[in-house]
Design an enzyme around this catalytic site. Sequence first.
Site, PDB file in Angstrom:
ATOM      1  N   TYR B 109      85.020  -6.793  26.556  1.00 21.72           N
ATOM      2  CA  TYR B 109      85.392  -5.404  26.818  1.00 21.72           C
ATOM      3  C   TYR B 109      86.007  -5.267  28.210  1.00 21.72           C
ATOM      4  CZ  TYR B 109      82.804  -3.266  22.905  1.00 21.72           C
ATOM      5  OH  TYR B 109      82.377  -2.862  21.676  1.00 21.72           O
ATOM      6  N   TYR B 149      80.533 -10.478  20.189  1.00 22.08           N
ATOM      7  CA  TYR B 149      80.135 -10.708  21.575  1.00 22.08           C
ATOM      8  C   TYR B 149      78.617 -10.725  21.680  1.00 22.08           C
ATOM      9  CZ  TYR B 149      79.714  -5.553  21.682  1.00 22.08           C
ATOM     10  OH  TYR B 149      79.392  -4.243  21.416  1.00 22.08           O
ATOM     11  N   ARG B 159      76.669  -9.328  18.550  1.00 22.86           N
ATOM     12  CA  ARG B 159      77.160  -8.231  17.726  1.00 22.86           C
ATOM     13  C   ARG B 159      78.224  -8.741  16.764  1.00 22.86           C
ATOM     14  NH1 ARG B 159      77.312  -3.181  18.248  1.00 22.86           N
ATOM     15  NH2 ARG B 159      76.805  -3.445  16.058  1.00 22.86           N
ATOM     16  N   HIS B 162      83.293  -5.501  15.526  1.00 25.87           N
ATOM     17  CA  HIS B 162      83.293  -4.077  15.157  1.00 25.87           C
ATOM     18  C   HIS B 162      84.237  -3.299  16.050  1.00 25.87           C
ATOM     19  CE1 HIS B 162      80.344  -4.459  18.417  1.00 25.87           C
ATOM     20  NE2 HIS B 162      80.733  -3.242  18.767  1.00 25.87           N
ATOM     21  N   HIS B 164      84.450   0.652  17.602  1.00 31.58           N
ATOM     22  CA  HIS B 164      83.749   1.927  17.764  1.00 31.58           C
ATOM     23  C   HIS B 164      84.691   3.075  17.415  1.00 31.58           C
ATOM     24  CE1 HIS B 164      80.220   0.317  20.015  1.00 31.58           C
ATOM     25  NE2 HIS B 164      81.081  -0.631  20.352  1.00 31.58           N
TER      26      HIS B 164
HETATM   27 FE   LIG Z   1      80.617  -2.695  20.833  1.00 30.40          FE
END
Ligand SMILES: [Fe+3]
Lengths: 190, 240
Positions: B109, B149, B159, B162, B164
């Site tokens: 991110y 990640y 995770r 995905h 968001h």
């Molecule tokens: Fe996320």
Amino acid sequence: MSPLPPTPSQTVGPYFSMRLALDGENILTRSDDRIVISGRVTDGDGDHIEDAFLEIWQAAPSGRYRHPDDTRDLELEEGFTGFGRAKTDFETGEYRFETLKPGPVPDAEGQDQAPHIALIVQGRGMLNAVFTRIYFSDEADKNADDLVLRSVPTERRGTLIAELQEGSQPPEYRFDIKFQTDDETVFFDF
Amino acid sequence: MTEPVLRHYGPKVYADHAPFSYPDYKSTVKRGPTRDLLTIVQTLTETTGPGPVWSEVSEEDSDLTTNAGTGEPAIGERIIVTGKVLDEDGVGIPDVLVEIWQPNACGRYVHWRETAFPAPLDPNFIGVGQCMTDDEGTYRFMTVKPGPYPWGNHPNAWRPAHIHFSLLGPSLGSRLVTQMYFPGDPLFFQDPIFNSVPEHARDRMIATYDHDVTEENFALGWRWDIVLRGKAATPFEDED
Ligand SMILES: [Fe+3]
């Protein structure tokens, strides 16, 4: 027709502020008539929540919502949407909005409700949004007649009332949001 | 004076959503209410909302492969994510603000809190986008497929890939933030966020590969419809 099942909610996670609650989204107006709503968000241990995400939705001072369903012939201030977003401060759990005080909005029977702001609370570690309302401590008479407030058990009503800070300018109202502790904020289903 | 339109939205079905506290996802335990929600009668406050009025978006905002503005494309498997935002009657909802955020193709991110995962950043990818649904309720993004990640919830926690999604619909009650997943992700079994949702509802968060969406020689197509709470055009329907 049988209804389609809703898409489930998921947490905003720790990185929502890449997109949501950007700088300035908590400032709904620069008007001289603005008020401040501020407070702190805390968890079940009373510790501050460093990554809560708050959204407010409110009527204009006339009581009208900027929305196609609100067809009433009442004033809407230029540029005032009635929607704002904030994130809590990482170190303190504090949030802040600058906005206009909302006017009266009719209840389901058509009677005026006390002035209030709808608040949506989300955050990392929250799988669902929760909904509450912010009322104002200097509207005691209207608060006493408000159908929603009256439906709240007396001992919990105070959790929905933002306290005007003596001598603050612009007028600042404090509204803390608390989870799980004895004084947990009242949250609504509707 | 004209009377406002007071719609009636049916009750929220909690059995389709995760509980407030889901101990496998550790951070949920101390966050969220423990007392019962107080049921209130809907007023204009609840039946209106910011969706139709808030954000102005531009065409470029929906293309995450270029909206870093560097003039160079983001690196990764280029994908199209499109679908409809529907009400519970299956009617497309126009003017919904759809906002997305995601990690890059490596799972990294662009956020100051991401410091632990030593995956590379892509200078041509900022990982955020937005668009409004059109008259039929359709949204569409161009992006790169996000990577999985790691996170700190439990040992060797990862995770699943995905994206968001945030949706601002026509009413307060239709507010939705969720995540879109890809089918068959091998990381589902150990992900408490995905699994917090009751089993019967989990597949509603999973996109479907759609070859009709795929653009020849350019990008693979994924389709994901989102159903918001509420029926759009039924003022004062009987509650049952
Ligand atoms: Fe996320």
